[in-house]
Design an enzyme around this catalytic site. Structure first.
Site, PDB file in Angstrom:
ATOM      1  N   CYS A   1       0.850  -1.192   0.000  1.00 33.19           N
ATOM      2  CA  CYS A   1       0.000   0.000   0.000  1.00 33.19           C
ATOM      3  C   CYS A   1       0.887   1.245   0.000  1.00 33.19           C
ATOM      4  O   CYS A   1       1.790   1.373   0.837  1.00 33.19           O
ATOM      5  CB  CYS A   1      -0.894  -0.021   1.243  1.00 33.19           C
ATOM      6  SG  CYS A   1      -1.925   1.446   1.427  1.00 33.19           S
TER       7      CYS A   1
ATOM      8  N   CYS B   1       0.442   3.222   3.499  1.00 31.51           N
ATOM      9  CA  CYS B   1       0.909   2.745   4.806  1.00 31.51           C
ATOM     10  C   CYS B   1       1.988   1.672   4.754  1.00 31.51           C
ATOM     11  O   CYS B   1       2.549   1.317   5.777  1.00 31.51           O
ATOM     12  CB  CYS B   1      -0.269   2.243   5.630  1.00 31.51           C
ATOM     13  SG  CYS B   1      -0.948   0.654   5.062  1.00 31.51           S
TER      14      CYS B   1
ATOM     15  N   CYS C   1      -7.311  -1.100   1.516  1.00 27.98           N
ATOM     16  CA  CYS C   1      -6.285  -1.563   2.449  1.00 27.98           C
ATOM     17  C   CYS C   1      -6.904  -1.635   3.844  1.00 27.98           C
ATOM     18  O   CYS C   1      -7.435  -0.642   4.344  1.00 27.98           O
ATOM     19  CB  CYS C   1      -5.094  -0.608   2.444  1.00 27.98           C
ATOM     20  SG  CYS C   1      -3.835  -1.033   3.686  1.00 27.98           S
TER      21      CYS C   1
ATOM     22  N   CYS D   1      -5.081   0.898   6.592  1.00 30.32           N
ATOM     23  CA  CYS D   1      -5.243   2.354   6.620  1.00 30.32           C
ATOM     24  C   CYS D   1      -6.515   2.858   5.954  1.00 30.32           C
ATOM     25  O   CYS D   1      -6.821   4.045   6.018  1.00 30.32           O
ATOM     26  CB  CYS D   1      -4.033   3.036   5.998  1.00 30.32           C
ATOM     27  SG  CYS D   1      -3.879   2.804   4.211  1.00 30.32           S
TER      28      CYS D   1
ATOM     29  N   CYS E   1      -8.101  -5.285  -9.877  1.00 33.77           N
ATOM     30  CA  CYS E   1      -7.697  -4.198 -10.768  1.00 33.77           C
ATOM     31  C   CYS E   1      -7.306  -3.019  -9.878  1.00 33.77           C
ATOM     32  O   CYS E   1      -8.171  -2.346  -9.316  1.00 33.77           O
ATOM     33  CB  CYS E   1      -8.878  -3.870 -11.679  1.00 33.77           C
ATOM     34  SG  CYS E   1      -8.515  -2.704 -12.975  1.00 33.77           S
TER      35      CYS E   1
END
Length: 137
Positions: free
Chosen positions: A48, A51, A97, A100, A121
């Site tokens: 991510c 984070c 995610c 976060c 995607c």
């Protein structure tokens, strides 16, 4: 649950580029074929961008032709959340995610049938690529 989900928007505006903020915090989408990671074929982990949570392995990446990096599964299903998304007069499944709350992209049921049948995607701007360390000789 991470305290990152409770950070004010000012925190994210300082941490992310304006383009990343628009995708990750405002649920935007980068233009197709514009993301640098769409063309990446190196071995490693896609984390991510907001984070650093590991999300997808390069082993799960495949060429979908969609214009965005596509994966058939996350590294750990506990690292992502799936939410119903009924925006733009259609039903999709948003990928977020779990650490976060960053918007990553969407998952569809048109992925490789020989594996999971899923196509995650994901926006390049929502990802940070961490290359696999070269093995010592």
């Amino acid at each position: 649950m991470s305290d990152l989900r409770n950070q004010p928007e000012s925190y994210w505006k300082e941490k992310l580029t304006p383009e990343q903020y628009q995708v990750c915090r405002q649920k935007g989408t980068e233009p197709a074929f514009s993301g640098a990671l769409y063309y990446n074929h190196d071995q490693g982990v896609y984390a991510c961008a907001a984070c650093g949570q590991p999300l997808f392995s390069s082993d799960a990446k495949f060429e979908s032709g969609s214009g965005w990096p596509s994966f058939d599964q996350p590294m750990n299903r506990e690292h992502v959340e799936l939410h119903d998304d009924n925006s733009f007069f259609m039903h999709r499944t948003e990928v977020v995610c779990k650490n976060c709350g960053a918007h990553l992209g969407h998952v569809f049921d048109d992925g490789p049938r020989e594996t999971t049948g899923k196509r995650y995607c994901i926006n390049s701007l929502a990802l940070d690529f961490q290359p696999k360390a070269a093995e010592a000789k």
